[in-house]
Design a protein around this motif. Structure first.
Motif, PDB file in Angstrom:
ATOM      1  N   LEU A  50       0.827  -1.201   0.000  1.00 57.48           N
ATOM      2  CA  LEU A  50       0.000   0.000   0.000  1.00 57.48           C
ATOM      3  C   LEU A  50       0.868   1.261   0.000  1.00 57.48           C
ATOM      4  CD1 LEU A  50      -2.906  -0.761   2.491  1.00 57.48           C
ATOM      5  CD2 LEU A  50      -2.825  -1.092   0.015  1.00 57.48           C
ATOM      6  N   GLN A  51       0.535   2.199  -0.866  1.00 57.95           N
ATOM      7  CA  GLN A  51       1.235   3.482  -0.897  1.00 57.95           C
ATOM      8  C   GLN A  51       0.672   4.457   0.136  1.00 57.95           C
ATOM      9  OE1 GLN A  51       0.995   4.841  -4.956  1.00 57.95           O
ATOM     10  NE2 GLN A  51       2.167   3.098  -5.751  1.00 57.95           N
ATOM     11  N   SER A  52      -0.552   4.201   0.609  1.00 53.33           N
ATOM     12  CA  SER A  52      -1.194   5.070   1.605  1.00 53.33           C
ATOM     13  C   SER A  52      -1.686   4.213   2.759  1.00 53.33           C
ATOM     14  CB  SER A  52      -2.360   5.836   0.969  1.00 53.33           C
ATOM     15  OG  SER A  52      -1.928   6.638  -0.102  1.00 53.33           O
ATOM     16  N   PRO A  53      -0.772   3.746   3.641  1.00 51.36           N
ATOM     17  CA  PRO A  53      -1.160   2.785   4.683  1.00 51.36           C
ATOM     18  C   PRO A  53      -2.163   3.328   5.679  1.00 51.36           C
ATOM     19  CG  PRO A  53       1.118   3.510   4.971  1.00 51.36           C
ATOM     20  CD  PRO A  53       0.687   3.985   3.629  1.00 51.36           C
ATOM     21  N   ARG A  54      -2.263   4.659   5.861  1.00 48.70           N
ATOM     22  CA  ARG A  54      -3.250   5.162   6.821  1.00 48.70           C
ATOM     23  C   ARG A  54      -4.673   4.905   6.311  1.00 48.70           C
ATOM     24  NH1 ARG A  54      -5.039  11.063   6.640  1.00 48.70           N
ATOM     25  NH2 ARG A  54      -4.589  11.800   4.525  1.00 48.70           N
ATOM     26  N   PHE A  55      -4.808   4.631   5.004  1.00 43.99           N
ATOM     27  CA  PHE A  55      -6.115   4.292   4.427  1.00 43.99           C
ATOM     28  C   PHE A  55      -6.287   2.782   4.273  1.00 43.99           C
ATOM     29  CE2 PHE A  55      -5.853   8.742   3.060  1.00 43.99           C
ATOM     30  CZ  PHE A  55      -7.156   9.173   3.265  1.00 43.99           C
ATOM     31  N   ALA A  56      -5.484   1.996   4.945  1.00 42.03           N
ATOM     32  CA  ALA A  56      -5.655   0.544   4.877  1.00 42.03           C
ATOM     33  C   ALA A  56      -7.072   0.172   5.300  1.00 42.03           C
ATOM     34  CB  ALA A  56      -4.644  -0.153   5.781  1.00 42.03           C
ATOM     35  N   PRO A  57      -7.796  -0.613   4.506  1.00 46.10           N
ATOM     36  CA  PRO A  57      -9.164  -0.964   4.887  1.00 46.10           C
ATOM     37  C   PRO A  57      -9.198  -1.937   6.055  1.00 46.10           C
ATOM     38  CG  PRO A  57      -8.537  -2.087   2.864  1.00 46.10           C
ATOM     39  CD  PRO A  57      -7.410  -1.163   3.200  1.00 46.10           C
ATOM     40  N   VAL A  58     -10.033  -1.633   7.045  1.00 48.19           N
ATOM     41  CA  VAL A  58     -10.238  -2.528   8.178  1.00 48.19           C
ATOM     42  C   VAL A  58     -11.734  -2.709   8.401  1.00 48.19           C
ATOM     43  CG1 VAL A  58      -8.081  -1.754   9.255  1.00 48.19           C
ATOM     44  CG2 VAL A  58     -10.246  -0.756   9.988  1.00 48.19           C
ATOM     45  N   TRP A  59     -12.061  -3.801   9.084  1.00 40.63           N
ATOM     46  CA  TRP A  59     -13.438  -4.096   9.466  1.00 40.63           C
ATOM     47  C   TRP A  59     -13.418  -4.351  10.965  1.00 40.63           C
ATOM     48  CZ3 TRP A  59     -10.946  -5.394   5.106  1.00 40.63           C
ATOM     49  CH2 TRP A  59     -11.563  -5.083   3.890  1.00 40.63           C
ATOM     50  N   GLU A  60     -13.951  -3.423  11.740  1.00 40.61           N
ATOM     51  CA  GLU A  60     -13.881  -3.476  13.199  1.00 40.61           C
ATOM     52  C   GLU A  60     -15.155  -4.136  13.735  1.00 40.61           C
ATOM     53  OE1 GLU A  60     -12.312   0.302  14.946  1.00 40.61           O
ATOM     54  OE2 GLU A  60     -12.358   0.981  12.857  1.00 40.61           O
ATOM     55  N   THR A  61     -14.997  -5.277  14.389  1.00 36.32           N
ATOM     56  CA  THR A  61     -16.172  -6.037  14.796  1.00 36.32           C
ATOM     57  C   THR A  61     -16.970  -5.346  15.894  1.00 36.32           C
ATOM     58  OG1 THR A  61     -14.848  -7.368  16.332  1.00 36.32           O
ATOM     59  CG2 THR A  61     -15.130  -8.223  14.106  1.00 36.32           C
ATOM     60  N   ASN A  62     -16.377  -4.372  16.590  1.00 34.09           N
ATOM     61  CA  ASN A  62     -17.183  -3.653  17.581  1.00 34.09           C
ATOM     62  C   ASN A  62     -18.131  -2.656  16.925  1.00 34.09           C
ATOM     63  OD1 ASN A  62     -15.342  -1.674  16.800  1.00 34.09           O
ATOM     64  ND2 ASN A  62     -15.039  -0.895  18.877  1.00 34.09           N
ATOM     65  N   GLN A  63     -18.045  -2.526  15.584  1.00 36.34           N
ATOM     66  CA  GLN A  63     -18.988  -1.682  14.854  1.00 36.34           C
ATOM     67  C   GLN A  63     -20.217  -2.467  14.376  1.00 36.34           C
ATOM     68  OE1 GLN A  63     -16.815   0.244  11.687  1.00 36.34           O
ATOM     69  NE2 GLN A  63     -15.627   1.511  13.085  1.00 36.34           N
ATOM     70  N   GLU A  64     -20.265  -3.739  14.704  1.00 33.49           N
ATOM     71  CA  GLU A  64     -21.415  -4.558  14.300  1.00 33.49           C
ATOM     72  C   GLU A  64     -22.713  -3.955  14.844  1.00 33.49           C
ATOM     73  OE1 GLU A  64     -23.002  -7.967  12.329  1.00 33.49           O
ATOM     74  OE2 GLU A  64     -20.924  -7.311  12.430  1.00 33.49           O
ATOM     75  N   LEU A  65     -23.610  -3.534  13.915  1.00 34.11           N
ATOM     76  CA  LEU A  65     -24.908  -2.932  14.256  1.00 34.11           C
ATOM     77  C   LEU A  65     -24.759  -1.745  15.206  1.00 34.11           C
ATOM     78  CD1 LEU A  65     -27.098  -6.145  14.599  1.00 34.11           C
ATOM     79  CD2 LEU A  65     -27.011  -4.549  12.679  1.00 34.11           C
ATOM     80  N   ALA A  66     -23.629  -1.035  15.100  1.00 35.35           N
ATOM     81  CA  ALA A  66     -23.375   0.095  15.994  1.00 35.35           C
ATOM     82  C   ALA A  66     -23.939   1.406  15.448  1.00 35.35           C
ATOM     83  CB  ALA A  66     -21.875   0.248  16.228  1.00 35.35           C
ATOM     84  N   PHE A  67     -24.405   1.405  14.192  1.00 33.62           N
ATOM     85  CA  PHE A  67     -24.875   2.635  13.562  1.00 33.62           C
ATOM     86  C   PHE A  67     -26.318   2.489  13.113  1.00 33.62           C
ATOM     87  CE2 PHE A  67     -20.305   2.508  13.100  1.00 33.62           C
ATOM     88  CZ  PHE A  67     -19.926   3.797  13.425  1.00 33.62           C
ATOM     89  N   LYS A  68     -27.000   3.614  13.060  1.00 33.23           N
ATOM     90  CA  LYS A  68     -28.363   3.672  12.560  1.00 33.23           C
ATOM     91  C   LYS A  68     -28.416   4.608  11.366  1.00 33.23           C
ATOM     92  CE  LYS A  68     -30.484   2.860  17.090  1.00 33.23           C
ATOM     93  NZ  LYS A  68     -31.419   3.392  18.126  1.00 33.23           N
ATOM     94  N   PRO A  69     -29.438   4.468  10.514  1.00 33.33           N
ATOM     95  CA  PRO A  69     -29.572   5.430   9.414  1.00 33.33           C
ATOM     96  C   PRO A  69     -29.664   6.859   9.943  1.00 33.33           C
ATOM     97  CG  PRO A  69     -31.051   3.563   9.088  1.00 33.33           C
ATOM     98  CD  PRO A  69     -30.479   3.428  10.474  1.00 33.33           C
ATOM     99  N   ILE A  70     -29.202   7.816   9.143  1.00 32.54           N
ATOM    100  CA  ILE A  70     -29.286   9.222   9.528  1.00 32.54           C
ATOM    101  C   ILE A  70     -30.752   9.614   9.708  1.00 32.54           C
ATOM    102  CG2 ILE A  70     -28.885  11.583   8.689  1.00 32.54           C
ATOM    103  CD1 ILE A  70     -26.355  10.536   7.333  1.00 32.54           C
ATOM    104  N   LYS A  71     -31.043  10.313  10.784  1.00 31.83           N
ATOM    105  CA  LYS A  71     -32.415  10.754  11.019  1.00 31.83           C
ATOM    106  C   LYS A  71     -32.851  11.746   9.950  1.00 31.83           C
ATOM    107  CE  LYS A  71     -32.255  10.167  16.054  1.00 31.83           C
ATOM    108  NZ  LYS A  71     -32.369  10.840  17.378  1.00 31.83           N
ATOM    109  N   PRO A  72     -34.119  11.723   9.553  1.00 33.66           N
ATOM    110  CA  PRO A  72     -34.593  12.648   8.518  1.00 33.66           C
ATOM    111  C   PRO A  72     -34.281  14.098   8.865  1.00 33.66           C
ATOM    112  CG  PRO A  72     -36.259  10.985   8.978  1.00 33.66           C
ATOM    113  CD  PRO A  72     -35.185  10.809  10.020  1.00 33.66           C
ATOM    114  N   PHE A  73     -33.805  14.834   7.874  1.00 32.90           N
ATOM    115  CA  PHE A  73     -33.480  16.241   8.070  1.00 32.90           C
ATOM    116  C   PHE A  73     -33.735  16.983   6.758  1.00 32.90           C
ATOM    117  CE2 PHE A  73     -29.820  14.518   6.004  1.00 32.90           C
ATOM    118  CZ  PHE A  73     -29.251  15.554   5.279  1.00 32.90           C
TER     119      PHE A  73
END
Length: 420
Positions: A50-73
């Motif tokens: 990788l030429q840009s290691p700070r952008f290395a893709p990761v998948w963090e398991t503590n993010q499992e179902l940790a987010f909800k859709p953005i509330k209507p605005f």
């Protein structure tokens, strides 16, 4: 060391040391939120390339179902504040522009996205909406800090957190694209499919999908163009009879296949599956024009998110979707290809264009990019609906969506179409 194939194509390790190496972090990456969690990343072999290691893709398991859709605005489109002369972008700036086609697409060199003033950002919004796609060359955009990149995107709207894609460590607001070819140059997707072309608009399963969007290339070889089609032009090509028939129809878009595909490959599910009802023909509030707003393939076998036109029987919906998606795919005289190098950023209007990757990367190469994805207004069918829309109405629709999706075609017609 265990290696798993994430999403059927990425060699990924459940390996703490690799990630520390790529991110140059001294933190404990396993203990988070008071419980033991893991971080998936690329194999050591790929991380070293990788030429840009700070952008290395990761998948963090503590993010499992940790987010909800953005509330209507209520979205405030910066294009309303743009100056149609675009003097702030081109007068005395040294920027050079070139049309990519008479109606769609523009290439600009000599203007840094990272250094735009608020006045220039407003003019950029309007220019992107008027041209659909702008290819910026010789950019230093990727050199910005994560915080500055987020501030840049947030100027155009709240940032979307992707359901399942890789993201930089602790930075879920970024969607990462990662692909590679071995020395033989083989793409395993073609073991089962004849074509990789998957026309779509980003995350249309959301109640308020993407608007102005920026994709910045970090690393790439030859090939891998991104193709775009103008859905306003595609709508305008239809007969008056077909336009009258389509105007007011609604379709369901879903994140189901995208999330299930990620999970089956060992990935994560940051948000629950959503099904959202959108108009088949969408009104663009700044341009005051209409566009076809369907994407994907019938049944979703080759990506995309539109699954059924509501109020029609299954065979009728499949036939109409097959026609509309086929019309979009073959509208190549309303089409451009954007080519890439590692200093290119492409900015487009997801409300106006659909796009697809092109899977022809050269052998022994990596394609690595990040997307900044502000969300925009709720898609509506016409100006009246746009003016009358409120977050409260949207919450009510979301509350009853599952109920509406269970209606028979006749019930749906009587409830939503017969009074129009």
């Amino acid at each position: 060391m265990t290696t798993k194939l994430l999403f059927g194509k990425l060699p990924v390790n459940f390996e703490e040391s690799d990630l520390k190496k790529s991110q140059n972090e001294g933190k404990d990456l396993i203990a988070r939120s008071g419980k033991k969690e893991g971080v998936y990343t690329l194999s050591s072999e790929l991380l070293e390339k990788l030429q840009s290691p700070r952008f290395a893709p990761v998948w963090e398991t503590n993010q499992e179902l940790a987010f909800k859709p953005i509330k209507p605005f209520r979205h405030t489109d910066r294009g309303y504040f743009g100056d149609p002369s675009f003097d702030s972008l081109f007068k005395k700036t040294g920027a050079r522009k070139k049309l990519l086609s008479p109606k769609l697409g523009l290439e600009i060199d000599g203007l840094q996205l990272s250094k735009l003033t608020p006045r220039q950002k407003d003019d950029l919004a309007l220019l992107v909406e008027k041209k659909g796609v702008i290819v910026f060359r010789n950019q230093d955009f990727k050199e910005l800090s994560f915080e500055d990149l987020k501030k840049w995107g947030q100027y155009y709207g709240p940032l979307h957190v992707h359901n399942s894609s890789g993201a930089p460590l602790n930075e879920p607001d970024f969607h990462l694209i990662f692909d590679f070819r071995d020395k033989e140059g083989k793409n395993r997707f073609f073991d089962r499919h004849n074509s990789f072309i998957t026309w779509h608009s980003d995350v249309t399963y959301e109640s308020q999908p993407a608007g102005i969007t920026a994709l910045a290339m970090l690393q790439t070889g030859e090939g891998g163009d991104t193709q775009f089609i103008d859905t306003i032009e595609a709508y305008d090509r239809l007969s008056p009879t077909m336009k009258v028939f389509l105007d007011g129809l609604q379709a369901v878009h879903t994140s189901k296949e995208q999330i299930e595909g990620a999970k089956s490959g060992g990935g994560i599910e940051r948000k629950p599956i959503v099904h959202t009802i959108h108009p088949v023909v969408r009104y663009h509030p700044v341009l005051k024009k209409k566009a076809l707003f369907v994407n994907g393939s019938v049944g979703g076998s080759l990506g995309g998110f539109t699954r059924k036109i509501l109020g029609l029987k299954d065979e009728e919906s499949d036939a109409l979707l097959r026609f509309l998606l086929g019309h979009l795919r073959t509208c190549l005289d309303a089409h451009i290809r954007a080519s890439w190098d590692d200093k290119t950023v492409v900015v487009w209007d997801n409300r106006r264009v659909i796009h697809t990757a092109t899977s022809d990367l050269e052998a022994d190469s990596i394609r690595h990019a990040f997307r900044v994805t502000p969300v925009a207004e709720r898609p509506v069918a016409n100006e009246k609906e746009f003016n009358e829309w409120t977050p409260e109405k949207e919450k009510e629709l979301i509350k009853h969506t599952q109920e509406y999706l269970q209606l028979t075609p006749e019930e749906y017609y009587n409830k939503f179409y017969s009074t129009k």
